[in-house]
Design a protein around this motif. Structure first.
Motif, PDB file in Angstrom:
ATOM      1  N   ALA A 394       0.833  -1.208   0.000  1.00 12.86           N
ATOM      2  CA  ALA A 394       0.000   0.000   0.000  1.00 12.86           C
ATOM      3  C   ALA A 394       0.864   1.253   0.000  1.00 12.86           C
ATOM      4  N   VAL A 395       1.948   1.259   0.783  1.00  7.94           N
ATOM      5  CA  VAL A 395       2.850   2.414   0.809  1.00  7.94           C
ATOM      6  C   VAL A 395       3.448   2.636  -0.578  1.00  7.94           C
ATOM      7  N   PHE A 396       3.967   1.586  -1.186  1.00 10.59           N
ATOM      8  CA  PHE A 396       4.581   1.704  -2.510  1.00 10.59           C
ATOM      9  C   PHE A 396       3.584   2.215  -3.549  1.00 10.59           C
ATOM     10  N   TRP A 437       8.291  -0.311   8.417  1.00  6.51           N
ATOM     11  CA  TRP A 437       8.497   1.126   8.645  1.00  6.51           C
ATOM     12  C   TRP A 437       7.167   1.860   8.816  1.00  6.51           C
ATOM     13  N   ALA A 438       6.188   1.497   7.985  1.00  7.32           N
ATOM     14  CA  ALA A 438       4.883   2.181   8.022  1.00  7.32           C
ATOM     15  C   ALA A 438       4.193   1.998   9.378  1.00  7.32           C
ATOM     16  N   THR A 439       4.317   0.809   9.966  1.00  9.38           N
ATOM     17  CA  THR A 439       3.638   0.566  11.251  1.00  9.38           C
ATOM     18  C   THR A 439       4.241   1.391  12.378  1.00  9.38           C
ATOM     19  N   GLN A 440       5.458   1.893  12.195  1.00  8.46           N
ATOM     20  CA  GLN A 440       6.122   2.682  13.234  1.00  8.46           C
ATOM     21  C   GLN A 440       5.836   4.182  13.103  1.00  8.46           C
ATOM     22  N   GLN A 441       5.115   4.560  12.025  1.00  6.43           N
ATOM     23  CA  GLN A 441       4.853   5.982  11.794  1.00  6.43           C
ATOM     24  C   GLN A 441       3.498   6.385  12.376  1.00  6.43           C
ATOM     25  N   GLU A 442       3.457   7.565  12.974  1.00  4.96           N
ATOM     26  CA  GLU A 442       2.188   8.076  13.479  1.00  4.96           C
ATOM     27  C   GLU A 442       1.281   8.496  12.323  1.00  4.96           C
ATOM     28  N   THR A 443       1.876   9.099  11.308  1.00  6.72           N
ATOM     29  CA  THR A 443       1.120   9.491  10.107  1.00  6.72           C
ATOM     30  C   THR A 443       1.927   9.087   8.876  1.00  6.72           C
ATOM     31  N   LEU A 444       1.228   8.937   7.760  1.00  8.37           N
ATOM     32  CA  LEU A 444       1.884   8.594   6.496  1.00  8.37           C
ATOM     33  C   LEU A 444       1.556   9.672   5.462  1.00  8.37           C
ATOM     34  N   ALA A 445       2.133  10.849   5.673  1.00 15.33           N
ATOM     35  CA  ALA A 445       1.922  11.956   4.746  1.00 15.33           C
ATOM     36  C   ALA A 445       2.600  11.647   3.415  1.00 15.33           C
ATOM     37  N   LYS A 452      10.617   8.066   1.578  1.00 17.24           N
ATOM     38  CA  LYS A 452      11.010   6.692   1.932  1.00 17.24           C
ATOM     39  C   LYS A 452      11.285   5.868   0.672  1.00 17.24           C
ATOM     40  N   LEU A 453      10.472   6.060  -0.373  1.00 21.43           N
ATOM     41  CA  LEU A 453      10.703   5.358  -1.627  1.00 21.43           C
ATOM     42  C   LEU A 453      12.028   5.779  -2.244  1.00 21.43           C
ATOM     43  N   ARG A 454      12.352   7.078  -2.180  1.00 22.37           N
ATOM     44  CA  ARG A 454      13.628   7.532  -2.735  1.00 22.37           C
ATOM     45  C   ARG A 454      14.797   6.883  -1.997  1.00 22.37           C
ATOM     46  N   ASP A 455      14.667   6.729  -0.687  1.00 23.91           N
ATOM     47  CA  ASP A 455      15.725   6.048   0.076  1.00 23.91           C
ATOM     48  C   ASP A 455      15.894   4.606  -0.407  1.00 23.91           C
ATOM     49  N   LEU A 456      14.768   3.957  -0.679  1.00 23.81           N
ATOM     50  CA  LEU A 456      14.801   2.553  -1.133  1.00 23.81           C
ATOM     51  C   LEU A 456      15.505   2.438  -2.481  1.00 23.81           C
ATOM     52  N   MET A 457      15.330   3.453  -3.330  1.00 30.42           N
ATOM     53  CA  MET A 457      15.842   3.374  -4.697  1.00 30.42           C
ATOM     54  C   MET A 457      17.304   3.799  -4.808  1.00 30.42           C
ATOM     55  N   LEU A 458      17.878   4.301  -3.730  1.00 34.20           N
ATOM     56  CA  LEU A 458      19.282   4.717  -3.766  1.00 34.20           C
ATOM     57  C   LEU A 458      20.210   3.510  -3.918  1.00 34.20           C
TER      58      LEU A 458
END
Length: 458
Positions: A394-396, A437-445, A452-458
């Motif tokens: 869902a995040v992706f 990571w998503a479960t640890q966030q208070e909000t998912l703006a 977060k996706l940019r970090d994954l793609m590095l």
């Protein structure tokens, strides 16, 4: 549309199928009369069935017949049947074409699988689900070598399984030279109830495929017209058996195209995506407005929002539950975590892909869940997903990069399971990490998940 044709000389045979009152032919002929083409002679075959338009069409085309170098043939006949009979060598139907040019605004209407039009088209090897694709395919079939075809048609042909035969036909018989996109559906076609984008394409029949020009404008004023040229392998990916047609709107490659971290298929990840199997009108007698001991949840797009899942919703126009019995069980999924994507977005909605997580604790102790046909759901062999995998998917899918990538090959409001199946994804492990990571966030703006996706793609 008239300006997209390259300059021409010699004799021109122009096809205008679905001519209406002749606006497109007139634009083409105006360019010719003003010196934009060097044709010695032009003949037009204008097909129009609507008798109410014939007088206007005749008047407009007659206005160009004052120098002895122009002939207009107005044909109040069914273009599909005439074109098919010409291709099959019917003795009672004179051949048409070959045309050096075609300018088309064909009718937009579905063709029933048992209709006379569908049967006729199959006789000449054309599989079309809509009149517009049939008109363009027949224009290609009646084109002379090197002929130029410009058409304004719905962008729906660019993706999806139903238009794959049409994509194969035009890409096998013509080079795609130019695409023009209108960025706003409501501005360019404000007088029509347009649920998908329209696109103008130019094809060169029998031409060698080279780079493709993609132009854009906000609306039909063309005040902000821009052009970009792209190699063909950015328009139709070489490894794509579906031959989806992408339409990049900038010279830069999309982040997902560039990332080596996003190369997995759903098969690589070990999951599947399916259209929700509950078609409510077929199971109407089993549907209930509110849940009871004998029912299980029935989930519609309306049950999902940015804040999560709300179920049941009292007073909702759709039922909240479906009876669990021998007649319905085969249409249901075991309770568990799923990722769902709604199939339709509204006209000018910012996002095409909107993903949500189905959390089983929302529904209490129920054995099964019903997913209505307007949802796509990701699952593992018709079972739920690990929670972190569902959340990571869902995040992706909710990232801006994914939405931008999807818009490159889809111009309509529908997101099909086939579209989602053919996309590339991060690995299963990376998706699970995204979910954790998503479960640890208070909000998912939005900016947070994009970063977060940019970090994954590095």
């Amino acid at each position: 549309m008239a300006s997209l044709f390259p300059d021409g000389e010699g004799n021109c045979r122009l096809l205008d199928a679905g001519a209406g009152i002749g606006s497109l032919s007139a634009a083409f002929l105006d360019r010719w009369r003003s010196g934009g083409f060097r044709f010695k002679r032009v003949s037009v075959d204008a097909f129009e069935l609507d008798s109410a338009l014939i007088e206007h069409l005749t008047h407009i085309l007659d206005s160009y017949n004052n120098r002895g170098d122009f002939v207009a043939n107005i044909r109040q006949e069914d273009f599909i049947h005439i074109a098919v009979e010409s291709l099959t060598g019917d003795l009672f139907s004179p051949p048409i074409g070959p045309y050096t040019h075609a300018i088309l605004n064909p009718p937009y209407k579905k063709i029933n699988s048992q209709s006379a039009h569908r049967t006729a088209l199959r006789r000449v090897g054309i599989e079309a689900v809509n009149l517009y694709s049939a008109f363009v395919a027949l224009a290609v079939a009646h084109a002379a070598p090197g002929a130029q075809i410009v058409a304004i048609i719905p962008r729906s042909f660019c993706n999806g399984p139903y238009y794959r035969p049409f994509r194969n036909f035009i890409l096998d018989h013509a080079a795609l030279c130019h695409m023009h996109l209108f960025e706003s559906r409501s501005k360019a076609f404000k007088d029509d109830d347009v649920l998908q984008e329209n696109i103008i394409i130019r094809l060169e029949c029998g031409g060698r495929q080279g780079s493709v020009t993609v132009s854009t404008s906000s609306d039909d004023s063309f005040s902000d017209l821009s052009y970009h040229e792209h190699p063909f392998d950015r328009i139709v990916f070489p490894d794509d058996t579906e031959r989806f047609i992408h339409a990049p709107t900038s010279a830069e490659q999309n982040a997902i195209e560039l990332s080596p971290a996003i190369r997995c298929t759903l098969a690589d990840i070990g999951i599947k995506v399916s259209t929700g199997p509950v078609v409510d009108f077929r199971l109407k007698k089993h549907l209930r407005d509110m849940p009871s001991e004998s029912t299980v949840p029935l989930l519609y797009p309306g049950h999902f929002s940015k804040v999560g899942t709300t179920w049941p919703i009292k007073g909702m126009k759709k039922p909240n539950a479906i009876e669990l019995n021998a007649d319905t069980q085969k249409w249901l999924y075991p309770s568990g975590f799923y990722c769902v994507v709604r199939r339709f977005s509204s006209k000018e909605e910012k996002r095409r892909i909107v993903a949500s997580v189905v959390e089983p604790n929302t529904f209490g102790n129920v054995p099964m869940l019903g997913f209505e046909n307007h949802l796509n759901l990701f699952h593992e062999n018709k079972q739920g997903l690990p929670e972190s995998l569902a959340r990571g998917l869902a995040v992706f899918l909710n990232t801006t990069a994914v939405d931008e990538q999807f818009r490159r090959f889809s111009g309509h409001t529908q997101v099909n399971a086939t579209d989602l199946k053919l996309m590339k994804y991060p690995s299963r492990d990376d998706l699970i990490q995204l979910g954790e990571w998503a479960t640890q966030q208070e909000t998912l703006a939005q900016d947070k998940i994009d970063a977060k996706l940019r970090d994954l793609m590095l």
